[in-house]
Scaffold this motif. Structure first.
Motif, PDB file in Angstrom:
ATOM      1  N   ASP A   1      25.920   2.058  -3.973  1.00  0.00           N
ATOM      2  CA  ASP A   1      26.075   0.704  -4.233  1.00  0.00           C
ATOM      3  C   ASP A   1      26.070   0.230  -6.107  1.00  0.00           C
ATOM      4  O   ASP A   1      25.285   1.453  -6.635  1.00  0.00           O
TER       5      ASP A   1
ATOM      6  N   MET B   1      24.365  -1.719  -8.136  1.00  0.00           N
ATOM      7  CA  MET B   1      23.067  -2.114  -8.230  1.00  0.00           C
ATOM      8  C   MET B   1      22.815  -3.377  -8.832  1.00  0.00           C
ATOM      9  O   MET B   1      22.147  -3.865  -8.306  1.00  0.00           O
TER      10      MET B   1
ATOM     11  N   THR C   1      18.890   2.480  -9.621  1.00  0.00           N
ATOM     12  CA  THR C   1      18.552   2.549  -8.294  1.00  0.00           C
ATOM     13  C   THR C   1      17.358   2.487  -8.046  1.00  0.00           C
ATOM     14  O   THR C   1      16.402   1.783  -7.321  1.00  0.00           O
TER      15      THR C   1
ATOM     16  N   ARG D   1      18.684   2.385   0.503  1.00  0.00           N
ATOM     17  CA  ARG D   1      18.410   2.922  -0.770  1.00  0.00           C
ATOM     18  C   ARG D   1      19.666   3.615  -0.558  1.00  0.00           C
ATOM     19  O   ARG D   1      19.743   4.588   0.519  1.00  0.00           O
ATOM     20  N   SER D   2      20.848   3.263  -1.881  1.00  0.00           N
ATOM     21  CA  SER D   2      22.355   3.774  -1.810  1.00  0.00           C
ATOM     22  C   SER D   2      22.187   4.131  -2.992  1.00  0.00           C
ATOM     23  O   SER D   2      22.802   3.436  -3.367  1.00  0.00           O
ATOM     24  N   GLY D   3      22.411   5.049  -3.627  1.00  0.00           N
ATOM     25  CA  GLY D   3      23.072   4.820  -4.704  1.00  0.00           C
ATOM     26  C   GLY D   3      24.677   5.052  -4.776  1.00  0.00           C
ATOM     27  O   GLY D   3      24.185   4.769  -6.591  1.00  0.00           O
TER      28      GLY D   3
END
Length: 924
Positions: A286, A288, A260, A282-284
């Protein structure tokens, strides 16, 4: 620099003429007049040596008459009155400058106009951006546009739009949120030209997209990346991700190995350099790597539109440090670089570079698409250039210096730091036979030891290695049992290997850190214990201790204290920053849950899950905890799972584990209706999974299904529809043999522990069950005290023994005992023990022990397995004569170097067997 931006959408083909450039409705209001006035005002305030450039930037071209006129004004030999009505007269009059300033102003004036201007490039970039369709990009652009538009209203007149004000629109207070892993690299002025940099540039020019730079410690990998940046084609952009981070790569508050933060840094740093929209959310949850590739495609297209022929280079410096940091976590985590190097489809104008130590390259597991370039030490000419920048000396001295230093740049740098003793002192430091980095570090450490004492220096170094960096001086002093002033003195003696910044200590480079890490392991263990004790005692009053205490307790196996700490204070209120406090809370809860799961304390683990959700007041944090514990979540918190996960389409690939476990939960509860409903939901998810796997964007790590999940489905079918239906479901999965073995190793024990032993017995009685499957069911039944036919054990053991090649292959390849094959062998050995204990003659027992005692297996068999084999061998005394048992034991153990005293120490030989064996071995 003064720039006047003039953009015309209505008449982009219009020209900047002398008349237009000098036109004004009021005196001094012409374009040239405003530029001249601003230049004069800035010049009056600037140092006399400062050069001030003036530039007109426009998408409209400058007429040749204008550029030629300005050139004549700049080249005028003397200040003279120009002819009335001439172009020169009109421009000088419009500028309104004193005669003595005229020439300097016209020399400073430049035109960046027309098709080659930045406006033209920006128009192409904006046209490219307008084609983007991703909602995350468009949402960020539109939100920024709306904010700026609102600030343009009359009520906000005179109010500046600050950087912080823009960040606050997205819940951020500083650039740290958008750039969480800033580089801590030291920029080298005029780096020595290296052949490796030229090779990398040539490879990238030839179309090679993936390059791996590697070399020994101190060889200059980071500096070569700086040289590569300078050699890139015009208009190119290079983004460097610093995995070492000035020694902070193992700091839990600034992790650089997690996907992330790493991809957030890469995406936004690329966007900033190319002037593209940032990744603001911010998004854990996703994906990435996929998000990074998508943004990379956009960045490459924008760069291509802005500067055809330019390259976008993404460099991961010290990539091996990310793996070290990930492996050092408890439990071990996955470093982002392992997924980064697996990205193989990138735009044609993009290049990837990773750098690492040669000895750690295997840890990166690089694909074959990477071109390896090894960095060599300086040759004599490079050493000469490097030395000449520091001192003037003879060619012979440089030759000696080059030979003694081995041409390693960092060794040379450390040695030249001793110049206060003169050039001869530098050579003496490297004599008599030359020194490598470790030799230089040892000399530095010995010098510090002479001043402060070996014990003090060793404790400080061990504490600096084991404690999360950067380390506060007072914390290190207390752990090392020193005064803060002593810590500063020793660190000063160890400089430049150790650096101090704002009362925080860390390593200046990876080489010195690695040198200390290889030292006395006993000292390191003592330092870990001391650090854990200090942090546990101070965690209520010291923010540093509060942040790191949980990890320290787990590292030193102080699990009871960790549970007590989380029970008492799961959220460390002493940490003021809410973001850091939340990170510390999550770490404490996750480690506590891990400990509880290890000791099978499920209720307390669930208690910590729920407490963490309540304490952090965030659905994202609860989502992470539930995703890590699907079995407990499905059984005890399924309503929350439904609200947070199953209703979120972004989390669809993670729905499966919860659905499998929930079906098993409903079956154990006897709720057949909910089992059917759960199966309908699961079938829908499986259909979506198949669609995803058939797509071109298939990712093997997404939409996971594990053996335990298939076991849940088989369990639910067995409980609701019977044995035959369960076999049918089990055989429907592929590869059928592998999955059947994995489920057979897990499910019988699970069912017996849940009170379904009779159901497992009915499975054993089925004619459709393979002998190995019957063995996997019979052993846990026998261990639970149930009566099991000896034929079920002996037939199953015989089936295992028929797979003779499998047994030897298992040991030849050194498989872990935790693997499926290892578990099967453990089960077979348990069956042999049961048969011997029941005095049931079985040739398969003898065959299995022969295989396990074979030389090809002996080198790999563990001490525990040796103990079990010896017990089974010697227990054969109960079934045959002692002399026959002795011959069997000798035959099996001769290749292993085992002896009766060795076997006796295992504790498995009872007195009568030992006495009989000992007597007969003496006779024989």
């Amino acid at each position: 620099m003064i720039e006047q931006l003039k953009y015309s959408a209505a008449a982009p083909t219009g020209l900047w003429t002398v008349a237009r450039f000098s036109y004004a409705t009021k005196p001094g209001q012409s374009v040239v007049g405003k530029l001249a006035r601003a230049w004069s005002a800035m010049r009056s305030r600037a140092p006399t040596s400062c050069s001030i450039d003036v530039r007109l930037v426009s998408n409209q071209a400058a007429a040749s008459e204008l550029t030629e006129c300005v050139k004549r004004l700049a080249q005028a030999v003397s200040v003279k009155p120009w002819a009335i009505g001439s172009d020169e007269e009109r421009l000088t009059k419009a500028a309104g400058l004193p005669q003595q300033q005229q020439k300097a102003f016209w020399l400073a004036l430049q035109f960046e106009t027309g098709a080659g201007s930045r406006f033209a490039a920006e128009e192409r970039v904006l046209a490219e951006i307008s084609k983007w369709s991703e909602s995350d990009l468009l949402h960020g652009v539109l939100r920024l546009r709306e904010y700026v538009r609102a600030r343009m209203r009359p009520e906000h007149a005179g109010q500046a739009i600050t950087r912080r004000a823009v960040f606050l629109q997205y819940g951020a207070y500083s650039s740290d949120v958008l750039l969480p892993c800033p580089a801590a690299l030291v920029q080298v002025e005029r780096p020595i030209k290296r052949q490796s940099a030229a090779l990398a540039i040539q490879a990238m020019s030839d179309g090679v997209q993936f390059t791996a730079l590697h070399g020994q410690g101190g060889i200059g990998k980071t500096t070569v990346l700086q040289e590569i940046r300078a050699l890139l084609p015009e208009g190119s952009s290079m983004v460097v991700f610093d995995c070492y981070g000035g020694g902070t790569y193992q700091d839990p508050s600034a992790f650089r190995h997690r996907a992330t933060d790493a991809y957030m840094q890469l995406i936004n740093q690329t966007a900033i350099q190319l002037g593209l929209p940032l990744l603001l959310a911010r998004s854990g949850g996703d994906d990435m790597p996929r998000l990074f590739v998508r943004r990379l495609e956009h960045a490459a297209a924008a760069l291509r539109a802005q500067q055809p022929g330019a390259l976008l280079v993404i460099a991961i410096d010290a990539a091996d440090n990310a793996i070290i940091a990930a492996d050092g976590r408890e439990p071990a985590e996955r470093a982002f670089v392992l997924d980064f190097v697996r990205i193989e489809t990138i735009p044609e104008n993009v290049r990837f570079i990773v750098s690492a130590r040669t000895g750690r390259m295997s840890q990166l597991d690089l694909p074959t698409s990477y071109k390896h370039i090894e960095l060599s030490p300086f040759d004599l000419s490079q050493t000469t250039e490097f030395v000449s920048r520091r001192l003037h000396t003879s060619a012979q001295w440089i030759t000696d210096f080059h030979d003694l230093s081995g041409g390693v740049p960092r060794v040379q740098s450390y040695a030249l730091d001793q110049l206060e003793g003169g050039p001869e002192a530098v050579l003496n430091l490297l004599r008599p036979t030359g020194k490598n980095l470790n030799d230089v570090f040892s000399a530095r450490l010995d010098a510090a030891t002479k001043k402060s004492g070996r014990g003090d220096v060793n404790r400080l170094c061990a504490g600096l290695i084991t404690m999360p960096r950067p380390v506060p001086i007072d914390a290190l002093a207390q752990v090392a049992e020193l005064q803060p002033a002593q810590v500063l003195d020793i660190c000063s003696d160890l400089a430049p290997g150790v650096k101090l910044r704002d009362t925080l200590l860390s390593f200046a480079d990876e080489d010195f850190e690695e040198f200390l890490r290889q030292r006395d392991a006993t000292e390191m263990a003592a330092a870990q214990e001391a650090a854990a004790s200090w942090m546990y005692a101070q965690c209520a009053v010291n923010p540093y201790a509060a942040m790191h205490v949980a990890q320290a307790l787990v590292t030193t196996d102080r699990h009871a204290e960790l549970i007590e700490l989380v029970d008492r204070d799961s959220s460390p209120t002493i940490i003021v920053d809410p973001v850091i406090r939340r990170e510390a809370e999550i770490v404490r809860l996750r480690l506590a849950i891990q400990v509880c799961r290890t000791v099978r304390d499920v209720p307390r683990a669930l208690q910590f899950v729920l407490r963490g959700a309540e304490g952090m007041k965030t659905e994202a944090a609860l989502r992470d905890l539930l995703l890590a514990n699907p079995e407990m979540a499905a059984a005890f918190a399924f309503e929350t799972v439904g609200r947070l996960l199953l209703s979120d389409p972004k989390q669809m690939d993670r729905h499966g584990p919860f659905l499998f476990h929930r079906i098993a939960f409903y079956a154990r509860s006897g709720d057949a209706a909910m089992v059917r409903e759960g199966r309908r939901m699961l079938n829908a998810w499986l259909d979506a999974r198949r669609t995803h796997q058939a797509s071109k964007q298939r990712r093997p790590e997404a939409w996971p299904i594990g053996y335990e999940h298939i076991g849940c489905l088989v369990e639910s079918t067995l409980l609701t529809s019977g044995v035959d239906s369960a076999f049918k479901v089990l055989r429907s999965w592929r590869p059928s043999i592998t999955i059947a073995l994995a489920v057979g190793l897990q499910l019988p024990t699970k069912l017996i522990n849940a009170g379904y032993a009779e159901l497992v017995e009915s499975v054993c009685a089925s004619d459709d069950l393979h002998p190995i499957g019957r063995l996997l069911c019979s052993v846990p039944l026998a261990n639970s005290g149930r009566e099991v036919p000896g034929a079920a054990l002996s037939d199953g053991l015989a089936a295992v023994c028929r797979r003779r090649s499998f047994i030897r292959k298992h040991f030849d390849q050194r498989h872990s005992t935790e693997s499926r094959d290892g578990a099967l062998l453990r089960t077979a050995l348990a069956a042999a023990e049961i048969l011997v204990a029941r005095k049931v003659p079985c040739p398969a027992v003898d065959f299995l022990l022969e295989e396990l005692s074979a030389p090809s297996c002996g080198a790999s068999i563990s001490a525990a397995a040796m103990s079990r084999v010896s017990w089974t061998c010697c227990s054969a005394v109960l079934l045959c004569s002692a002399s026959e048992a002795v011959m069997t034991l000798r035959r099996r153990t001769s290749s292993q170097g085992w002896s009766i005293p060795t076997i006796r120490k295992t504790g498995h030989l009872h007195g009568r067997a030992f006495a009989s064996l000992n007597r007969n071995m003496t006779l024989n």
